[in-house]
Write an enzyme that holds these catalytic residues in place. Structure first.
Site, mmCIF file in Angstrom:
data_model
loop_
_atom_site.group_PDB
_atom_site.id
_atom_site.type_symbol
_atom_site.label_atom_id
_atom_site.label_comp_id
_atom_site.label_asym_id
_atom_site.label_seq_id
_atom_site.Cartn_x
_atom_site.Cartn_y
_atom_site.Cartn_z
ATOM 1 N N GLY B 60 46.733 33.050 41.103
ATOM 2 C CA GLY B 60 46.288 34.380 40.695
ATOM 3 C C GLY B 60 45.396 35.144 41.664
ATOM 4 O O GLY B 60 45.152 34.724 42.779
ATOM 5 N N SER B 61 44.891 36.255 41.146
ATOM 6 C CA SER B 61 44.250 37.316 41.928
ATOM 7 C C SER B 61 43.002 36.901 42.693
ATOM 8 O O SER B 61 42.276 35.984 42.319
ATOM 9 C CB SER B 61 43.887 38.443 40.966
ATOM 10 O OG SER B 61 42.909 39.274 41.514
ATOM 11 N N THR B 62 42.735 37.644 43.760
ATOM 12 C CA THR B 62 41.547 37.433 44.579
ATOM 13 C C THR B 62 40.267 37.831 43.842
ATOM 14 O O THR B 62 39.185 37.513 44.297
ATOM 15 C CB THR B 62 41.626 38.252 45.884
ATOM 16 O OG1 THR B 62 41.790 39.618 45.542
ATOM 17 C CG2 THR B 62 42.768 37.807 46.751
ATOM 18 N N VAL B 63 40.411 38.534 42.719
ATOM 19 C CA VAL B 63 39.235 38.885 41.933
ATOM 20 C C VAL B 63 38.703 37.654 41.193
ATOM 21 O O VAL B 63 37.593 37.638 40.675
ATOM 22 C CB VAL B 63 39.542 40.046 40.959
ATOM 23 C CG1 VAL B 63 38.319 40.467 40.180
ATOM 24 C CG2 VAL B 63 40.079 41.237 41.727
#
Lengths: 384, 135
Positions: B60-63
């Site tokens: 999943g996301s880099t956030v």
């Protein structure tokens, strides 16, 4: 991992607590990725700047660093925010969001970041081939590696901040020439409009995942390249594409390539009129050429909501040339320092959107909105 | 893992150690989207606060790094994050930011929700041992 004596001292806290925290992030991530050493960078670009994305904890972390005396050691810039930079009413995000967003920007400013608020830092300062960067915006990463031949990994928000403070990144991934080797060969029909290239990039991202595709017949104009690379970075994890006769030689190698064919039908499926409530252009941010072109294509007053996003720098240039005034006289909203991806657009009540960007298409689709692509040359038909 | 058995993996970050209850995720975890940091819960309702969170790895996301940090910010951080396979840079940077004990490459762990384990550092490795005593 080998650290120089100075790097050891940075890690031990001899340069202060903020430097120690930043160094620890860079070193730990480097260890996990098998880096042999750290390398100096010339430019850090931080993503995760919209308050909508990082929230209260992200703001708190940035403030902590800043209050501990963190200062960027190299030229450092920031990504777009969740609203218009100057006019909080242009995209009505609410007072609370506005206040918090300004606090995020203040923390970056205090650390010495340039408040560039753009996803196109290469329009501010163009990095050279082989120059090492630590950039945290996937579309900018893809542009730097593929078009300019600079070296950057796709960094998470905090790592790019840590790189800004230390002036360093880890020597692994795309910082290492041997890893910049093509994995796929892209075969596709003749394309013309920049948005067709964007659609191609989107499909390549889906099919190639996180490989390194090579385009033997890439687009010839920078705007199409930008749109294509942004789309494949969003739908896949593509941080480097090799564009024949564009990507500087010596910054990549040809590897064993798998052939991937994209046909006209797949591309056409992304273009469908959907009676949009909002039309959006400027993902990645528009440059001056694009603004001029749209100003020429659209001659009359628009009858639908039409937004164009750009950076403060390009906005000011366009203002001096009278382009902003001309666009706004036609009822087009030119927003500065933000975009449809980081704005809480779903909370503004829009449901059907048309866009010139397959990256926007990807993200808004995931937010549950109905999205379709529109060619630049067809924009006038959709908006008037 | 039998009682008294121990397993060690790669130590990435050691902060807190000690005894905790296992929360096991089948497959990979995406911190953005699958974890609610304000409540300290997974989206299926299981609490991870103070627990030993075990998953195959991350996606999943880099956030995601900011979400891990948010767990700490709201006081809902797990005792440790343990991956059976290799971790990813996003989780590493999140755990460094938050000061959460993190190790990977433990191999397949035969543990269930509610098992009680000890987490400690030994010879530069991170180790897990099943315990009969409640935390």
């Amino acid at each position: 991992m080998h650290l120089t004596r100075e790097e050891e001292r940075m890690l031990k806290g001899e340069y202060g607590e903020a430097m120690r925290i930043a160094m620890e992030i860079v070193v730990k991530v480097g260890e996990v990725l098998g880096a042999d050493k750290l390398v100096d960078i010339s430019h850090a670009h931080a993503s995760g700047v919209s308050y909508g994305t990082i929230g209260e904890p992200g703001l708190h972390w940035l403030r902590e660093l800043s209050s501990k005396g963190a200062k960027a050691r190299v030229y450092s810039t920031v990504n777009p925010i969740g609203m218009d930079l100057d006019d909080p009413n242009k995209i009505p995000v609410g007072e609370q969001f506005y206040k918090k967003q300004m606090e995020v920007l203040q923390a970056f400013k205090d650390m010495g970041f340039e408040i560039s608020v753009t996803c196109t830092p290469y329009y501010l300062r163009k990095p050279k081939p082989f120059e090492r960067l630590s950039w945290g915006e996937s579309s900018a990463v893809a542009f730097a590696n593929s078009v300019l031949g600079s070296f950057t990994n796709r960094e998470g928000g905090p790592l790019a901040v840590a790189s800004a403070i230390t002036g360093k990144t880890y020597h692994a991934g795309l910082q290492v020439l041997e890893n910049r080797r093509t994995t796929h060969l892209i075969v596709h029909p003749e394309l013309d409009d920049p948005v067709e290239w964007s659609a191609l990039g989107y499909l390549v991202g889906e099919k190639v995942g996180s490989g390194i595709p090579r385009y033997p017949k890439p687009p010839q104009d920078e705007e199409s390249m930008k749109l294509m690379l942004a789309a494949s970075a969003a739908s896949g994890g593509i941080a480097l594409s090799v564009l024949e006769k564009v990507t500087p030689r010596g910054t990549y190698d040809i590897g064993d390539e798998e052939r991937v064919e994209i046909d006209e039908k797949e591309i056409e499926e992304l273009f469908r009129f959907n009676d949009p409530e909002l039309i959006f252009h400027g993902c990645p941010h528009s440059n001056l050429n694009e603004l001029k072109k749209i100003n020429e294509i659209i001659k009359d007053k628009v009858s639908r909501e039409f937004w164009i996003a750009t950076s403060p720098k390009v906005f000011d240039e366009a203002l001096r040339e009278g382009i902003i005034q001309s666009l706004e006289n036609k009822g087009i909203k030119v927003v500065k320092g933000t975009c449809s991806v980081v704005t809480p657009i779903e909370r503004l009540g829009y449901k059907r959107i048309m866009t010139t960007s397959a990256k926007t298409y990807f993200y808004l689709n995931r937010k549950g909105l109905e999205v379709a692509l529109v060619r630049v040359r067809d924009l006038w038909r959709v908006v008037t | 893992m039998e009682s008294g058995n121990l397993r060690c993996g790669r130590r990435l970050i050691t902060s807190e150690t000690g005894r905790g209850e296992v929360v096991k995720i089948e497959g990979r975890i995406s911190f953005l989207g699958e974890v609610n940091p304000k409540e300290g819960k997974l989206y299926d309702g299981r609490s991870i606060k103070g627990k030993v969170l075990i998953a195959e790895g991350a996606k999943g996301s880099t956030v995601g790094a900011y979400v891990i940090y948010a767990l700490k910010y709201y006081g809902n951080q797990p005792l440790a994050i343990i991956f059976e396979e290799e971790t990813d840079p996003i989780v590493v940077s999140g755990c460094v930011m938050a000061g959460i004990t993190h190790g990977d490459m433990f191999g397949k762990l035969d543990l269930r929700d509610g098992d009680v384990v000890d987490v400690w550092e030994e010879d530069g490795k991170l180790c897990l041992g099943i315990s009969k005593t409640p935390p």
